[in-house]
Each structure stands twice: as C-alpha cells, then as structure tokens.
Design a protein around this motif. Structure first.
Motif, short mmCIF file in Angstrom:
data_model
loop_
_atom_site.label_atom_id
_atom_site.label_comp_id
_atom_site.label_asym_id
_atom_site.label_seq_id
_atom_site.Cartn_x
_atom_site.Cartn_y
_atom_site.Cartn_z
N ILE A 195 41.21 22.35 -6.86
CA ILE A 195 42.60 22.53 -6.40
C ILE A 195 43.53 22.27 -7.59
CG2 ILE A 195 44.39 21.75 -4.82
CD1 ILE A 195 42.22 20.92 -2.88
N GLN A 196 44.31 23.25 -7.95
CA GLN A 196 45.23 23.12 -9.08
C GLN A 196 46.35 22.15 -8.73
OE1 GLN A 196 46.62 26.95 -10.30
NE2 GLN A 196 44.57 27.77 -10.71
N ARG A 197 46.74 21.35 -9.72
CA ARG A 197 47.83 20.40 -9.50
C ARG A 197 49.21 21.03 -9.76
NH1 ARG A 197 43.62 18.45 -8.14
NH2 ARG A 197 43.09 16.22 -8.12
N SER A 198 49.24 22.20 -10.32
CA SER A 198 50.52 22.88 -10.60
C SER A 198 50.35 24.37 -10.33
CB SER A 198 50.97 22.64 -12.05
OG SER A 198 50.02 23.17 -12.95
N CYS A 199 51.35 24.94 -9.65
CA CYS A 199 51.35 26.37 -9.31
C CYS A 199 52.74 26.93 -9.58
CB CYS A 199 50.95 26.60 -7.86
SG CYS A 199 49.24 26.15 -7.49
N THR A 200 52.86 28.23 -9.44
CA THR A 200 54.13 28.92 -9.69
C THR A 200 54.47 29.79 -8.49
OG1 THR A 200 53.66 28.99 -12.06
CG2 THR A 200 55.36 30.48 -11.23
N ILE A 201 55.73 29.71 -8.06
CA ILE A 201 56.25 30.61 -7.04
C ILE A 201 57.51 31.27 -7.59
CG2 ILE A 201 55.29 29.35 -5.07
CD1 ILE A 201 58.01 28.11 -4.61
N TYR A 202 57.84 32.42 -7.05
CA TYR A 202 58.94 33.22 -7.57
C TYR A 202 60.04 33.33 -6.52
CZ TYR A 202 55.51 34.51 -11.08
OH TYR A 202 54.56 34.46 -12.09
N MET A 203 61.29 33.21 -6.99
CA MET A 203 62.47 33.29 -6.12
C MET A 203 63.48 34.26 -6.75
SD MET A 203 65.16 30.33 -4.89
CE MET A 203 65.92 30.25 -6.51
N CYS A 204 64.08 35.11 -5.93
CA CYS A 204 65.12 36.03 -6.40
C CYS A 204 66.42 35.25 -6.55
CB CYS A 204 65.29 37.19 -5.43
SG CYS A 204 66.56 38.37 -5.91
N LYS A 205 67.03 35.32 -7.71
CA LYS A 205 68.23 34.53 -7.98
C LYS A 205 69.48 35.10 -7.32
CE LYS A 205 69.13 36.90 -12.38
NZ LYS A 205 69.34 36.73 -13.83
N PHE A 206 69.42 36.33 -6.80
CA PHE A 206 70.58 36.93 -6.17
C PHE A 206 70.59 36.72 -4.66
CE2 PHE A 206 70.33 39.35 -10.13
CZ PHE A 206 71.65 39.28 -10.55
N CYS A 207 69.47 36.92 -4.01
CA CYS A 207 69.41 36.78 -2.55
C CYS A 207 68.71 35.51 -2.10
CB CYS A 207 68.74 37.99 -1.92
SG CYS A 207 67.02 38.25 -2.45
N ASP A 208 68.19 34.69 -3.04
CA ASP A 208 67.54 33.41 -2.72
C ASP A 208 66.35 33.58 -1.79
OD1 ASP A 208 69.37 32.12 -4.31
OD2 ASP A 208 70.72 31.62 -2.67
N ARG A 209 65.60 34.64 -1.97
CA ARG A 209 64.38 34.86 -1.20
C ARG A 209 63.16 34.58 -2.07
NH1 ARG A 209 64.57 40.64 1.56
NH2 ARG A 209 64.98 41.23 -0.62
N TYR A 210 62.08 34.13 -1.42
CA TYR A 210 60.85 33.78 -2.11
C TYR A 210 59.83 34.91 -1.95
CZ TYR A 210 62.62 29.02 -2.54
OH TYR A 210 63.37 27.91 -2.86
N PHE A 211 59.04 35.08 -3.00
CA PHE A 211 58.04 36.15 -3.00
C PHE A 211 56.81 35.71 -2.23
CE2 PHE A 211 54.34 38.14 -5.18
CZ PHE A 211 54.58 39.45 -4.74
N VAL A 212 56.38 36.57 -1.29
CA VAL A 212 55.17 36.33 -0.50
C VAL A 212 54.20 37.47 -0.82
CG1 VAL A 212 54.21 36.00 1.80
CG2 VAL A 212 56.54 35.23 1.30
N PRO A 213 53.10 37.17 -1.51
CA PRO A 213 52.17 38.24 -1.87
C PRO A 213 51.67 38.98 -0.63
CG PRO A 213 51.67 36.22 -3.06
CD PRO A 213 52.67 35.86 -2.01
N PRO A 214 51.43 40.29 -0.72
CA PRO A 214 51.44 41.06 -1.96
C PRO A 214 52.81 41.65 -2.34
CG PRO A 214 50.55 42.37 -0.18
CD PRO A 214 50.82 41.02 0.40
N SER A 215 53.67 41.93 -1.33
CA SER A 215 54.92 42.62 -1.69
C SER A 215 56.10 42.20 -0.83
CB SER A 215 54.73 44.14 -1.57
OG SER A 215 54.38 44.50 -0.25
N ALA A 216 55.98 41.14 -0.07
CA ALA A 216 57.05 40.74 0.86
C ALA A 216 57.94 39.67 0.21
CB ALA A 216 56.46 40.22 2.16
#
Length: 516
Positions: free
Chosen positions: A44-65
C-alpha cells in the motif's frame, strides 16, 4: 454435601520470540512480535496523487469522469478509496477517515484500517495513513471553455423591437433561476443575445426555460463540422433561434376586427400592459383585459402602431371620471386596479397658446391623473401610421389620442429608490453595450418595476444599502407605490478583508482568560 464446581481455564504458553505468557495461537507469538515480523500494509503506497480542475473544483474519477466534492466529504473519501482500490485486493478494509490538514495545503490525508489473515485463524488488524497530493488539471468542459469561440450549441435570442424592456426582464429571470449557469459564453448583438453551450442537451434545456417564461417560438438548425467515413460518425454544431414576440410594454396595438371580437368585443386599438409568459392587453375605453398566449399570437400575429419613442408629452387640462359605465354583452375580464376617465389634453409645448389644439381621450389611468399633470400619449389624430388594419378602420372608431403613462420626476424617483437590480455579468463586464441610451432604457425598466407589482413577484429585488435615502415629508409629487421591504432581498457579499476586520474587532473586544 457441597457441590463441586469445575472451572475450565485456558493454559498459557510462552511466546516463541519474547517469552511473554500468551494464550495459545497457531503462530505461538504475541501480537507485538507478530506485527514486527508480518507487515500487512506492504504493497500500500503511503503517497498518491489526485487531480482537481482549478476552474470548476471537480475531482477526476478514472477513467474519464469528473465529480464535485467538498473537503472531508463522503464523495471525496470515495474518490480517494477508489484510487487505493487496486492495492486493497488482498486485505479487508474495515474503516476509513480523514486526518485534518490545512485547507490550502493541497494535501489530503486518509487513515485506513485494514485486516488480513496472516496464519491459520489468525487475523491481524493495522492502521495506515495515506497522503494524497492534489494536482491541478483542466477538465474537458473547462478546457473547451478556455478555448476561444468554442461551442457545441448556440441559442440565439432575438426580438424585433426598438425597446429592450423584454430583454431586461429576461435578464432578471435568468439571474433568479440561474438558467445561464451552463453557458460557456454570452455575446450581445444589436437585436438580442447569443448564449453558447458545450452540449446540445444544455441548450435544449435553456430553450425550454425560455418557452415557459416568455411568449416565443424557436427554429432549429445544425451545421456539419466533420465526418469520419470509416466509423460513420458525424460532428455537428447546433443552433436554436428563439424569436420573442415583437410587442413590448407600453406599445399601442391595432387588432384585426375579428380577433378583437374573439377577445370579448374589445376595441381594435388597445395598449400592451405587460409581457411575461403571456401578452397582457388592456382596452382604455372599457378597462377590459385579455391574455394572449404565444400560440395564439403566432397563429394570428398583430403589429404595434407605435413604441415609446413615438410618444408625445401632453399637459392635462381636465379629468372627468366615469362611473357606472355600461359595457357590451359578452365582455371579458375587467381590471379592478384602473379607473375610467375622460381627459382633455394639449401638447406641453403649446400650453398658453391661443391656437393650441386640444384633444380628448378616454384612459384607464383615471386613478392617477389630475389637472396639471404631464402624460405620455400617442397623437392618433395627427399621426402617420403604415398599418393595413389601422387604415381599414372607420374614422369614428379612432380616438384623438391614447394615453400610455403618467410622467413622474425621474430625479426624485431615483433619489427615493431604496432598491436595486443585479445585472448579468460575464468576464467582469455587463452583457450588452452599456451606452447612454441603454442605461436610459434600463432606468425606464426599473420605473416599470415600480409601477407593476405582478412583475416584481417574478424577479429578485435587492436592498440598496449604499444609497442614503432622504425622506421628504413635504413632497407634493405623487409617485407610484415602490417595492416594500418585504419584497427586497439582502445582497450578500463575501469579502475576506471585511471578515478579517470583524475578527480583529472581536478579538480586541474579548476579555482575556484568567487562571484560577
């Protein structure tokens, strides 16, 4: 004889590592030694990365949502756990919670508790904190919006009228219902406004909203952008042209004779009282009201004889109220807010002249007018109108003048106005060319709001806290009833500087704590 009680006890054994007495288990080790030898969090990794859109404040949910989520919400927790799902296939997740971090640190810490069977019938439980780093990435919708002149569907709102009262009314409806929130761009044009959308469904939803709040119709067209012959796929741009009825408030309308009879034997020359989801017409000769639906208007359209720019200012010489007026059989709904009166007028620039031409008119504003007032009216006796229906009318049925509204002192009305309206702002600018003429038309629209309580019910009116209102009790000039405080809303403004000042004042006013 006393009974012999036999108690069963579990024998203890020594841990094979440290020698501590423990209950027997398949590993023959205590929990401390078991944790030191077996790590169930391995992998289990102790650090991960998630992506957020800086304009609409939405988070990326793989694969494309993309999903909208607040900090420390269950939606954000589910996004983080989906990121860890491939690492949790060999363990059992029993609990997950957030660990507090600074809101602007771009770090999210999640504490998860997992279980795993390490030996036969031996289950080990362990907690681990995973830190997520939030990186900025544009979502597909915002990337398209940032591209210049990108749109998938366009709604063109048009009205062939000189005055913009109906478009001002539409602007307030959009602000109240937030119907324009899905727009990627708004562009004003001389005859209306263009709204751009990234999806065709959003444009259709916007058109449905316009059809419910205004009398209008629309046409649909599409333009082929690209075509893939191998996959047989097409890419179109969609355009909806919405046409609003070319009738505005205070327009004088000439109805065909047959249509006037269908509306309850009304006069052919009537006045437009308001334009909402229907066109409300009033007959100044008998106070009869009729609501014309959009379908009826487009089936049998009628034109306006004149607009606000063709009106002339008249001086009221005398007013004679009419009581017990006998109406024709089959008349429609009668207005209870207006009063019939015969009024004698003269042009305001001819007052005092010996050769001044006086006109007589019947009006629905008998409750507002008195000798010496100024009114805006249309001189039917000396006008030149290009209308086939009006030319076919008998001269006996044409009045000398049609009174549209009473003239009030605009400067005093503005000084006494304690309310304001919000404007549609896109990219920091008000939609539309805010010229002097447009600003004057908007002031006229605000005056219509003061005079019509039914229009005020459908829009949001805000208190104007910045304006200092001076109440003058000796004011003899009568003004229409202004919106009450119950109709106004508080204009909320969130300013970080003001909040800091209030917090500092509260800290200064607080008493220091005394140690006991």
């Amino acid at each position: 004889m006393q009974s012999l009680e036999i108690k069963q006890t579990v024998g203890l054994i020594a841990c094979c590592e440290c020698g501590v007495a423990i209950e027997p288990n398949p590993a023959n080790m205590c929990s401390g030694c078991l944790r030191s030898r077996v790590d169930i969090t391995e992998g289990i990794q102790r650090s991960c990365t998630i992506y957020m859109c800086k304009f609409c404040d939405r988070y990326f949910v793989p694969p494309s949502a993309w999903m909208r989520a607040e900090l420390e919400s269950k939606e954000l927790l589910s996004i983080c756990l989906k990121k860890l799902k491939p690492m949790l296939t060999k363990v059992r997740l029993t609990d997950a919670c957030f660990v507090w971090t600074e809101a602007h640190s771009k770090r999210i810490k999640v504490k998860i508790t997992i279980q795993k069977e390490v030996f036969t019938n031996t289950i080990l439980q362990q907690a681990v904190v995973v830190e997520f780093t939030v990186h900025s990435q544009l979502c597909d919708d915002c990337r398209r919006a940032e591209a210049k002149d990108f749109w998938r569907a366009c709604v063109q709102v048009r009205q062939r009228a000189e005055f913009k009262k109906t478009l001002f009314y539409l602007e307030q409806l959009l602000l109240k219902h937030s119907a324009h929130k899905e727009c990627t761009g708004v562009k004003p044009v001389p005859t209306g406004i263009d709204f751009y959308f990234a999806k065709q469904q959003e444009a259709r939803k916007f058109v449905d909203f316009l059809m419910t709040v205004l009398p209008c119709k629309y046409h649909y067209a599409q333009e082929l952008v690209s075509h893939d012959t191998k996959n047989n796929t097409y890419d179109y741009k969609h355009t909806f042209c919405v046409e609003i009825v070319p009738i505005c408030r205070d327009n004088i309308v000439c109805l065909p004779k047959k249509q006037a009879q269908q509306y309850g034997n009304m006069s052919q020359i009537v006045l437009c009282l308001r334009v909402s989801n229907v066109i409300t017409l009033i007959d100044p000769n008998n106070l009869q009201l009729v609501d014309v639906q959009a379908t009826n208007f487009w089936r049998e359209p009628f034109d306006s004889l004149c607009g606000p720019k063709q009106l002339t200012e008249f001086y009221v010489l005398d007013v004679e109220s009419i009581d017990n007026f006998e109406r024709k059989a089959g008349h429609g709904y009668i207005s209870k807010k207006h009063e019939l009166a015969d009024v004698w007028l003269v042009r305001s620039d001819q007052v005092g002249m010996s050769d001044a031409q006086s006109l007589s008119a019947r009006t629905h504003l008998g409750h507002l007018l008195s000798p010496g007032d100024l009114v805006m009216a249309f001189d039917m006796k000396n006008c030149n109108v290009n209308n086939a229906t009006f030319d076919a009318m008998s001269v006996d049925n044409v009045p000398d003048a049609i009174i549209v509204r009473k003239v009030f002192d605009r400067s005093r009305r503005v000084a006494k106005r304690q309310w304001k309206l919000k404007r549609l702002v896109v990219d920091g600018n008000i939609v539309g060319n805010e010229t002097a003429s447009v600003a004057d038309e908007f002031q006229g629209f605000m005056e219509d709001i003061e005079e019509d309580a039914l229009m005020r019910e459908k829009i949001n009116i805000y208190k104007d806290a910045e304006k200092a209102v001076a109440i003058d009790g000796d004011d003899d000039d009568a003004h229409p009833e202004a919106p009450s405080l119950a109709e106004m809303l508080d204009d909320l403004k969130f300013d970080d500087d003001e909040m800091k000042e209030e917090t500092a004042d509260a800290d200064e006013g607080a008493e220091p704590m005394q140690e006991e």
